[in-house]
Design an enzyme around this catalytic site. Structure first.
Site, PDB file in Angstrom:
ATOM      1  N   GLY A  67      45.039  41.291  45.395  1.00 30.46           N
ATOM      2  CA  GLY A  67      46.349  41.612  44.528  1.00 30.46           C
ATOM      3  C   GLY A  67      47.356  42.019  45.705  1.00 30.46           C
ATOM      4  CE1 TYR A  68      49.390  39.361  49.345  1.00 30.22           C
ATOM      5  CE2 TYR A  68      48.443  38.022  47.382  1.00 30.22           C
ATOM      6  CZ  TYR A  68      48.680  38.258  48.786  1.00 30.22           C
ATOM      7  OH  TYR A  68      47.851  37.381  49.870  1.00 30.22           O
TER       8      TYR A  68
END
Length: 154
Positions: free
Chosen positions: A27-28
């Site tokens: 995820g970012y």
């Protein structure tokens, strides 16, 4: 400063995994062009990675192992959806290829990456290696969250 020099290619249909893969959830926390901040769980280990802006096929990269519980909490804070893929590692000559088989909204996409010591480094191309997509921003993992492969017009 750590520097990543990486080239990215599509993988042809004739490729077959050469062993067990590693499940990755990614995820970012930031996807602005100047930097990406990524959290990743590979099997049972957590990692935090900060990458600078691409300059050709090079960019600054800093990666740190973090406690698994922290990685799980950070994934919940990350932009959604979380990227899912299985990574296979294959040695070809002096280099290690990372072949990512995407799942979820990016199912059907298979990409191979190679890290190089210099931008000019010559390497042998496996028979399963397809078109180079190093400069195509659609294939950046951070962009696959915003515009998944399943939504592309084929």
């Amino acid at each position: 400063m750590a520097k990543e020099i990486e080239r990215k290619f599509l993988v042809k249909d004739n490729w077959q995994p050469q062993g067990a893969g590693m499940k990755i959830a990614q995820g970012y926390l930031s996807t602005v062009p100047e930097r990406t901040v990524r959290v990743r769980i590979k099997d049972d280990k957590g990692y935090l990675t900060i990458k600078g802006k691409n300059e050709g096929i090079s960019r600054a990269e800093f990666e740190y192992e973090i406690p698994l519980q922290d990685a799980e909490a950070l994934l919940r804070l990350a932009e959604q959806p979380v990227l899912e893929k299985t990574r296979y590692l294959e040695k070809q000559g002096d280099f290690l290829w990372e072949i990512d088989v995407f799942a979820g909204d990016n199912e059907g996409l298979v990409v191979a990456e190679i890290e190089l010591p210099t931008e000019e480094t010559v390497f042998s191309r496996p028979s399963w290696l397809g078109e180079e997509v190093s400069g195509d921003v659609r294939y950046y993992n951070a962009n696959l969250i915003k515009m998944p492969y399943s939504l592309w017009k084929k």
